[in-house]
Motif scaffolding. Sequence first.
Motif: not given
Lengths: 302, 438
Positions: B185-193, B306-315, B376-380, B400-405
């Motif tokens: 929950g905490v991780m998903g929340m951080i990602m969302y915010m 977590f950092i990977l998802y953060f970056l992916g979701g963010y990008f 990025p929000i659900v997997m963490p 990663i593929g989708t972010s780049i695309f």
Amino acid sequence: MNILQLENVQKAYEKHIAVNDVSFNVPKGSIFGLLGPNGAGKTSLIRIITTITRADVGQVYLDGEKLNSRHPEQIGYMPEERGLYKKMKVGDHLMYLAQLKGLSKIKAKEEITYWFKKFDIEDWWDKKVEELSKGMQQKIQFIATVIHRPKLLILDEPFSGLDPINTNLIKDEIDELHQNGTSIIFSTHRMEQVEEICEHIVLINQGKNILEGKVKDIKNQYKKNLFQIDFEGNLPNDIHSFATVKDQKKNAIVLQLQEGQDSNKILRHLLDKGIIIHAFNEILPSLNEIFIRQVEEQNNQI
Amino acid sequence: MNKLGLIIKREYLTRVTRRSFILATLLTPLAFALFFVIVGVIFSYESDDSKRIAIIDEGNMLEKKMRDENNLFFKFVDTELDILKKNFDDFDYDGILVIPPIKDIMTKDHTVYYYSDKQPTLDVETLIRSRVRNSIRNYKIDQLELQRDQLEAINTKISLEPEPINESGEDASKITGAIAAVIGGVMGMIMYMTVFIYGMMVMRSVMEEKTNRIVEVMISSVKPFQLMLGKIIGVGAVGLTQVAIWAILIPSIGFLVQIIFGFNSSPNMPLPTEGAEINPDDAQAMAAMVLAELQSQDWLMILPLFILYFLGGYFLYSSLFAAVGSAMGDDLGEGQALTIPITIPVILAFYIMFVAIQAPNSSLAVFSSIFPLFSPIVMPARLAFGPPIWEVLLSVAVLIGTSIFFVWLSGRIYRVGILMYGKKVSIKELGKWMFYKD
């Protein structure tokens, strides 16, 4: 030698053709006027030259080389709509833009110091852009445009929004750059400025090149053999046999000569009659007139 | 330094040196601390107020036994209630507790009375109820002549111990699920915010550049794509910096607060439940179990992921925000409609995250943790439950593929959008821009 060559350049956006088969050359070291009414395609052309966009068809050569991604560093472009990052310090801002133009840190600092001294604004380095007045910001804009000593300078309506003092200041700088061999493209719809500054012009309308050449040649080409004579005394009645009188006042007359007629002959005749001549001028059409005539002519054709 | 580097550097430095950033970064943890201090003070303040309470126990059901607690002092008296009430001020009691005798031993309801000029506070009321209840229970046991140990034996404590089918499988303790849910929950929340805060930051910044008209100056020196990417990376670095500072500051300030003020940063509210007092030994064992559970998590896998998802979701999202920002005019309100297609998946993902915490292996959770707009929000949120490796790998690869695309796609919209003025843009138009030639 030409600094810039455009060959059959074409650019379309969706259904709208912005640039339609335009070709012209900008001679090296000249001040070149890119003229046209609003929406004629001037900005589209400039964006192609500055590599912001690419031509659909046709070629552009800078200094004999096909336009490529290294060229922006040799071009200085001051867009008509220009702005700065408001929160940045003036010095940092210029450092940033200069480095983006490929200058090293040291070189950039040197150049900024040079220009600050020149404009007598050495204490501006730590000022924020938003603290400057609009005219002051324009100075910074200008410095940013020329800081990397570009071969080709493109100024889009450079005097819009400038007060007369700053206009003169920038004009002097343009002159100096011109003296030093920089080629300058000057884009505007303000004709009086063009006449004052430019040697060559190209006139664009509806994406097409409709007139091109030296300002002097174009004016000659469109002259109507009109002469204005300021005089004292009584005009002889036979003046009508020499030329058509277009306008007559007490001490001034405008004559139109027939093709091939010699202006000296009239002058001699008037002198023989004992008339005192104060001035004898050929009236050349202003670029403004030519511009309006050409644009209207083309628009009527369509 | 190359141009992208210069852009990143500027985007980063102008933001982190801004006074508002420094204030927000430092003040947010302080605000948290202040909040806890205030809450703590509020709760400790109540118990400072000492009370003397007289007890009239006519049936002697309490056998004169009532322990003093904190600032509560009890005294059994034989004085009549009427006399006590009349001379309430002279006796210097804060309250009078009257416990009427129980007439029918089988009764299940019994009312005691508390006389005072003030309402009893919640904690006082809770304490009195629980004490009297226990005493009456003992009284009844004695009256009914029941065997105490037999009675105790009736209550059987049941604990469910999850065991793996395979011998080699991980032995999960009974609180694994709860702990994993909290971590998730905490991780998903951080990602969302972070997706929202920093994505919006990118969008606003793109809009500013466009309305400022600096953008045309910029793109005569650099490619629009470089400008966009530089901004996204720069702002992303700002986000990482801020989150990192908070990750260090918030726990350390919380720790300091605990030491200085000597109370728990999460004050245990006196809950008005009927339950018996918690055995302190149980609480300690629980804490140890939580700690062990936290340590047993595979942080070496969770944190990098977590950092990977953060970056992916963010990008992924910030590039979309950049594209929308480029299409907006001077008017933020007008362009608001364009952000809706971006915010909807983020909000959906946020809700799916709660499902994923409760049922981490449900088909919705599995699908959503692979679908790149949600992952990025659900997997963490699922990571702490130890999802199958292939799902994680697939999800990361797709993300990663989708972010780049998306970064590429947004770049195509961006390069057209930033030069487009005075036109109200629809989503359909954004789609067309992608196919514009340079």
